[in-house]
Design a protein around this motif. Structure first.
Motif, PDB file in Angstrom:
ATOM      1  N   TRP A 275      53.013 141.061  26.981  1.00 30.44           N
ATOM      2  CA  TRP A 275      51.742 140.351  27.137  1.00 30.44           C
ATOM      3  C   TRP A 275      50.972 140.350  25.811  1.00 30.44           C
ATOM      4  CZ3 TRP A 275      49.584 142.467  32.484  1.00 30.44           C
ATOM      5  CH2 TRP A 275      50.302 141.844  33.519  1.00 30.44           C
ATOM      6  N   ASP A 282      47.669 131.048  29.385  1.00 33.38           N
ATOM      7  CA  ASP A 282      47.473 132.455  29.728  1.00 33.38           C
ATOM      8  C   ASP A 282      47.276 133.282  28.483  1.00 33.38           C
ATOM      9  OD1 ASP A 282      48.003 131.520  32.205  1.00 33.38           O
ATOM     10  OD2 ASP A 282      49.620 132.934  32.661  1.00 33.38           O
ATOM     11  N   HIS A 284      45.918 137.189  27.100  1.00 35.07           N
ATOM     12  CA  HIS A 284      45.915 138.545  27.646  1.00 35.07           C
ATOM     13  C   HIS A 284      44.896 139.381  26.887  1.00 35.07           C
ATOM     14  CE1 HIS A 284      49.364 137.568  30.139  1.00 35.07           C
ATOM     15  NE2 HIS A 284      49.948 137.045  29.084  1.00 35.07           N
ATOM     16  N   ARG A 300      44.313 136.907  32.929  1.00 30.26           N
ATOM     17  CA  ARG A 300      44.863 135.769  32.175  1.00 30.26           C
ATOM     18  C   ARG A 300      43.867 134.631  31.975  1.00 30.26           C
ATOM     19  NH1 ARG A 300      45.887 135.586  37.198  1.00 30.26           N
ATOM     20  NH2 ARG A 300      46.014 133.675  38.436  1.00 30.26           N
TER      21      ARG A 300
END
Ligand code: GTP
Ligand code: MG
Length: 335
Positions: A275, A282, A284, A300
């Protein structure tokens, strides 16, 4: 950006227990409200039965996870055994049935990320959203509910945090801030990490409950009555926990490297979850692992602008908890 710093909790913190507890009490839905919800549910069940005799209605979200405030809408999931049903068709047919049975403001939102039918019951004034076969949401609702039964401080803390988030405008996923579900997971993880721990890690224990949904195994220890008194070795009170929660998210959480994980009862590295980069939309920037859909980061939706807002709000709350004479008012001032 304010630098990380060590802070010892103010000495008069326990003076704030009574006011926090009375705010908590004032947010709990009264019994009459729960009765009205049950009544509406009975009506909906009988309507659904006509079109889909095999189907079941489950309440999920705040009306079933024990973190719901007074006057919340009800989230309902219609479970139809045949998983390949055409959800749009079902929702449109359901909308028709509801409308012809006098429910108001009926709307089928078939193009939403989670397609739903919305409705309002004119007798009780209760609104609800009905989705189809969102079984993971029903199961994560049960997990949250089970955690709440272990130690009363979880419910107190989560109510205060949700109330703060709503008042401060940071509980709006469409604006890039966090869902109530994410905040409750943050509270659970925080209490798992207190020393000594106030909550166990149910998914780290021998499972007594297990279901597989869409190839995802959901298993955990759910005999929570046996865990009564688990957190008794930790005497921290609600005001201390509220202070420590905001202090953690303001000054201690490692936003660059860490993922909080209720599943493991601790933190994981972003590296290990891969991530570390933005993929599509998305990002992180604050990482909260879903307990069952572990590829799913509830942070996200947070973007560059909203992470700043969030962190400033955590810092504001931490400062108020540390220094303000009347934190219980200041904390919840509308933004
Ligand atoms: P309020 O309505 O704000 O009081 O809170 P709520 O508890 O109803 O939470 P929210 O509206 O955020 O979400 C409702 C339910 O949907 C949650 O309890 C979860 O079961 C489920 N849910 C919400 N977001 C997600 C998500 O990103 N992934 C999954 N799997 N479930 C979610
Ligand atoms: Mg809800």
């Amino acid at each position: 950006r304010i630098m990380k710093r060590k802070t010892a909790c103010r000495r008069d913190i326990d003076r704030l227990n009574a006011p926090f507890l009375s705010i908590y009490q004032s947010l709990i839905p009264p019994k009459e409200e729960k009765d009205k919800q049950e009544k509406l549910l009975t009506i909906l069940r009988s309507l659904v039965k006509k079109d889909w005799p095999e189907a079941q209605l489950y309440v999920y979200g705040s009306c079933a996870n024990s973190f719901g405030f007074s006057k919340s809408d009800i989230d309902i999931c219609l479970v139809i055994q045949n998983m390949d049903v055409n959800k749009s068709e079902v929702l449109l047919k359901l909308a028709e049935t509801l409308e012809s049975n006098n429910l108001q403001n009926v709307q089928a939102l078939i193009r939403a990320r989670v397609p739903i039918v919305k409705l309002m019951d004119p007798d009780t004034g209760i609104s609800c959203d009905i989705c189809i076969n969102n079984i993971l949401a029903v199961i994560n609702t049960k997990l949250l509910h089970d955690y709440a039964r272990i130690d009363g401080r979880l419910r107190q803390l989560a109510f205060i945090v949700k109330h703060w988030a709503k008042k401060r405008g940071v509980n709006e996923t469409y604006q890039g801030t966090l869902s109530s579900y994410a905040y409750v997971l943050m509270c659970i993880n925080f209490l798992q990490q207190r020393k000594p721990a106030i909550l166990p890690c149910l998914q780290g224990m021998e499972p007594t409950y297990s279901v597989t949904v869409e190839n995802t195994e959901c298993a955990y220890f759910n005999e929570v009555d046996k865990l009564h008194g688990f957190g008794a070795g930790n005497g921290e009170t609600i005001s201390h926990l509220v202070w420590a929660f905001f202090n953690y998210w303001a000054y201690y959480h490692d936003y660059t490297n860490d993922v909080i994980s209720v599943r493991t009862g601790g933190t994981l590295s972003k590296q290990a979850k891969d991530w570390t980069r933005r993929i599509g939309n998305d990002r992180h920037l604050i990482c909260i692992e879903d307990p069952f859909e572990i590829t799913h980061d509830l942070g996200r939706i947070v973007d560059k602008a909203s992470i700043r807002v969030l962190r400033e709000e955590f810092e504001r709350a931490a400062e108020i908890m540390q220094h303000d004479l009347d934190p219980c008012t200041k904390l919840f001032e509308p933004y």
